[in-house]
Design an enzyme around this catalytic site. Structure first.
Site, mmCIF file in Angstrom:
data_model
loop_
_atom_site.group_PDB
_atom_site.id
_atom_site.type_symbol
_atom_site.label_atom_id
_atom_site.label_comp_id
_atom_site.label_asym_id
_atom_site.label_seq_id
_atom_site.Cartn_x
_atom_site.Cartn_y
_atom_site.Cartn_z
ATOM 1 C CG ASP A 1 -2.041 -0.854 1.128
ATOM 2 O OD1 ASP A 1 -1.972 -1.787 0.253
ATOM 3 O OD2 ASP A 1 -2.970 -0.749 2.012
ATOM 4 C CG HIS B 1 2.709 -0.368 4.169
ATOM 5 N ND1 HIS B 1 2.123 -1.072 5.308
ATOM 6 C CD2 HIS B 1 1.497 0.540 3.971
ATOM 7 C CE1 HIS B 1 0.710 -0.908 5.706
ATOM 8 N NE2 HIS B 1 0.118 0.124 4.756
#
Length: 288
Positions: free
Chosen positions: A105, A254
């Site tokens: 993300d 991430h």
């Protein structure tokens, strides 16, 4: 466990972390980017399309089907689906059940980190969804192009990293559709997967996502790489994932330096446990 993970990620906004809040410097840069439009990166971060590496060319070739056409999510055989708890499950007994979905993300941020993640994914013959924010794509569209050209899958993570559940349905819908447009304008295809920031959404948002032809998902396995307890500790990222591991795990990670450092060992450990990596393009766009 899943409810706890979602509450943990959503309720951790007060912590300083890449998933939960941008730094003051990044916010200032973002504001300037939104006002001035796309800017070029420095010399070290510039992606040259004139001198593609052999790995880039190979990765692009692997995205082609047997007939030479691009193997998009539309023409990929759908062997898996997502259930109500965001796990990835096989459609029948002929497909491997011991799989995980890899996701990253809050990008695209930096060329070095993107290429580092994809180099490791290529090593393990894995595909992942890179859930991107629109304001970051606007600032550095060339980074989105790297993800796409290297054969990975782009997902929609809203324009800004804000809680869409707290917005009006109109404002939240714009956060979704603006990303669809800028991604299509940049790489020629629209995302087919959507993840709301903080995993926070509602029925109106889900309806907007469905209207735009995407599968709405949060996650079932949180690496906690965004949390301050994990910063600069790749071994913690690995252990957090392994502690929550189940067949069909939808793993939240991430674009962070310690995640880049952790990824090769993590994927190796998953393989040793008998797991394979599901290609996102083989997942149906309707949960069931």
């Amino acid at each position: 466990m899943i409810a706890c993970m979602l509450l943990s990620a959503c309720g951790a906004k007060e912590q300083t972390s890449p998933e939960i809040a941008r730094s003051s410097n990044e916010s200032a840069t973002s504001t300037q980017d939104k006002q001035n439009g796309p800017t070029a990166t420095g010399t070290e971060e510039t992606h040259s399309t004139d001198s593609q590496s052999e790995a880039d060319i190979t990765s692009e070739q692997e995205t082609l089907g047997d007939d030479g056409t691009e193997a998009t999510a539309d023409n990929f055989e759908k062997k898996y689906h997502m259930n109500a708890n965001y796990y990835i499950k096989p459609n029948d007994k002929t497909s491997e059940s011991k799989v995980v979905l890899l996701t990253f993300d809050d990008g695209p941020k930096e060329e070095k980190m993107i290429n580092g993640l994809i180099d490791t994914l290529d090593k393990h013959e894995a595909k992942a969804i890179f859930f991107v924010n629109g304001y970051r794509v606007k600032s550095h569209p060339e980074l989105l192009e790297i993800i796409h050209k290297r054969g990975q899958v782009v997902g929609n993570h809203a324009w800004d990293h804000e809680d869409l559940k707290k917005m009006s349905s109109t404002a939240a819908a714009k956060q979704v559709t603006d990303v669809q447009k800028i991604v299509k304008d940049t790489i020629g295809v629209e995302p087919q997967f959507f993840r709301p920031p903080f995993g926070s959404g509602n029925e109106a948002l889900k309806a907007t996502v469905k209207k735009n032809g995407m599968l709405y998902m949060t996650w079932s396995n949180g690496s906690l790489d965004w949390d301050k307890s994990t910063k600069n500790k790749p071994e913690k990222v690995i252990q957090n994932v392994l502690d929550q591991l189940n067949p069909g795990s939808n793993i939240l990670m991430h674009e962070l330096p310690w995640t880049v450092d952790a990824l090769d060992e993590l994927l190796t450990k998953l393989e040793k446990k008998g797991y394979t990596f599901v290609d996102p393009r083989s997942i149906e766009l309707e949960a069931r």
